[in-house]
Enzyme design. Structure first.
Site, PDB file in Angstrom:
ATOM      1  N   ARG A  95      40.769  43.543  45.004  1.00  0.00           N
ATOM      2  CA  ARG A  95      39.909  43.542  46.183  1.00  0.00           C
ATOM      3  C   ARG A  95      39.404  42.166  46.614  1.00  0.00           C
ATOM      4  O   ARG A  95      38.534  42.074  47.480  1.00  0.00           O
ATOM      5  CB  ARG A  95      38.705  44.487  45.983  1.00  0.00           C
ATOM      6  CG  ARG A  95      39.088  45.929  45.738  1.00  0.00           C
ATOM      7  CD  ARG A  95      37.884  46.816  45.467  1.00  0.00           C
ATOM      8  NE  ARG A  95      37.056  46.989  46.634  1.00  0.00           N
ATOM      9  CZ  ARG A  95      35.798  46.563  46.728  1.00  0.00           C
ATOM     10  NH1 ARG A  95      35.222  45.915  45.745  1.00  0.00           N
ATOM     11  NH2 ARG A  95      35.109  46.774  47.826  1.00  0.00           N
ATOM     12  N   ASP A  96      39.930  41.102  46.019  1.00  0.00           N
ATOM     13  CA  ASP A  96      39.484  39.773  46.451  1.00  0.00           C
ATOM     14  C   ASP A  96      40.607  38.742  46.284  1.00  0.00           C
ATOM     15  O   ASP A  96      40.391  37.636  45.785  1.00  0.00           O
ATOM     16  CB  ASP A  96      38.247  39.345  45.648  1.00  0.00           C
ATOM     17  CG  ASP A  96      37.471  38.222  46.337  1.00  0.00           C
ATOM     18  OD1 ASP A  96      37.704  37.990  47.533  1.00  0.00           O
ATOM     19  OD2 ASP A  96      36.643  37.577  45.669  1.00  0.00           O
ATOM     20  N   VAL A  97      41.822  39.126  46.699  1.00  0.00           N
ATOM     21  CA  VAL A  97      42.969  38.226  46.589  1.00  0.00           C
ATOM     22  C   VAL A  97      42.908  37.219  47.728  1.00  0.00           C
ATOM     23  O   VAL A  97      42.985  37.582  48.900  1.00  0.00           O
ATOM     24  CB  VAL A  97      44.303  38.998  46.634  1.00  0.00           C
ATOM     25  CG1 VAL A  97      45.479  38.030  46.515  1.00  0.00           C
ATOM     26  CG2 VAL A  97      44.349  40.037  45.520  1.00  0.00           C
TER      27      VAL A  97
END
Length: 201
Positions: free
Chosen positions: A104-106
């Site tokens: 969820r934070d690439v």
């Protein structure tokens, strides 16, 4: 030596027993203030997946109102071949998804180089993908967020495909040293409508 600083803490270069490591430190707010910071630390502490393209954890501890996570030392990535990024980080994400997690934070800031390998870091926003409840649409930074999440006004259900979308935009950014889409949410959605995909190769 300070390596970087983000919403949930700072990362420094430290030396232990003649070896260098990265140390992430987060100051814990007094409960119940800022519970999302505490939850991010708990997710980081619980993330113990081992994979060649996931940063190797050495130790973690809650000490004196601070969360400390010691990891292998990685080098920030400012420019890289998009195919290498897609290959290495794609494998890390496939492994995470197979174990039931969404990163969820690439984004470029969460990709480092260790030797000749690229590795994924920062698991403060990670969630279990098979949960039946909705998840917030506010996840990865706006420039790397899928359009359906940019449009979301409420929480919604989604899976690991959001990571793969973000990975493609992160790979483009690192290869060309500029974002494919940028601006406010409204500007991004207009750019998505006008964009005509092109092949990578």
């Amino acid at each position: 030596m300070l390596l970087g600083e983000g919403a949930y803490g700072k990362v420094s270069k430290i030396k232990v027993n003649q070896k260098y490591f990265a140390l992430k430190e987060t100051i814990l707010p007094e409960y119940p203030k800022e519970p999302e910071v505490i939850m991010a630390c708990l997710r980081e502490e619980a993330m113990n997946l081992v994979h060649p393209h996931i940063i190797e954890r050495k130790s973690s501890v809650f000490l004196n109102n601070t969360f400390q996570l010691r990891m292998e030392l990685g080098v920030p990535v400012y420019k890289a071949d998009e195919r290498r990024i897609l290959h290495d980080i794609g494998q890390a994400l496939w492994f995470m998804h197979s174990k039931g997690f969404i990163h969820r934070d690439v984004k470029p800031a969460n990709i480092v180089r260790v030797g000749k390998e690229y590795k994924l870091v920062d698991f403060g926003l990670t969630r279990k993908s098979e949960c039946k409840r909705t998840l917030t649409g506010y996840m990865v930074s706006r420039w790397f967020r899928p359009p359906e999440l940019l449009r979301a006004e409420n929480d919604l259900l989604y899976d690991g495909r959001v990571d793969m979308y973000s990975l493609a935009l992160a790979a483009h950014f690192l290869h060309h040293q500029k974002p494919l889409f940028h601006g406010t949410t409204a500007q991004l959605l207009k750019q998505y409508q006008r964009h005509k995909p092109q092949g990578l190769y």
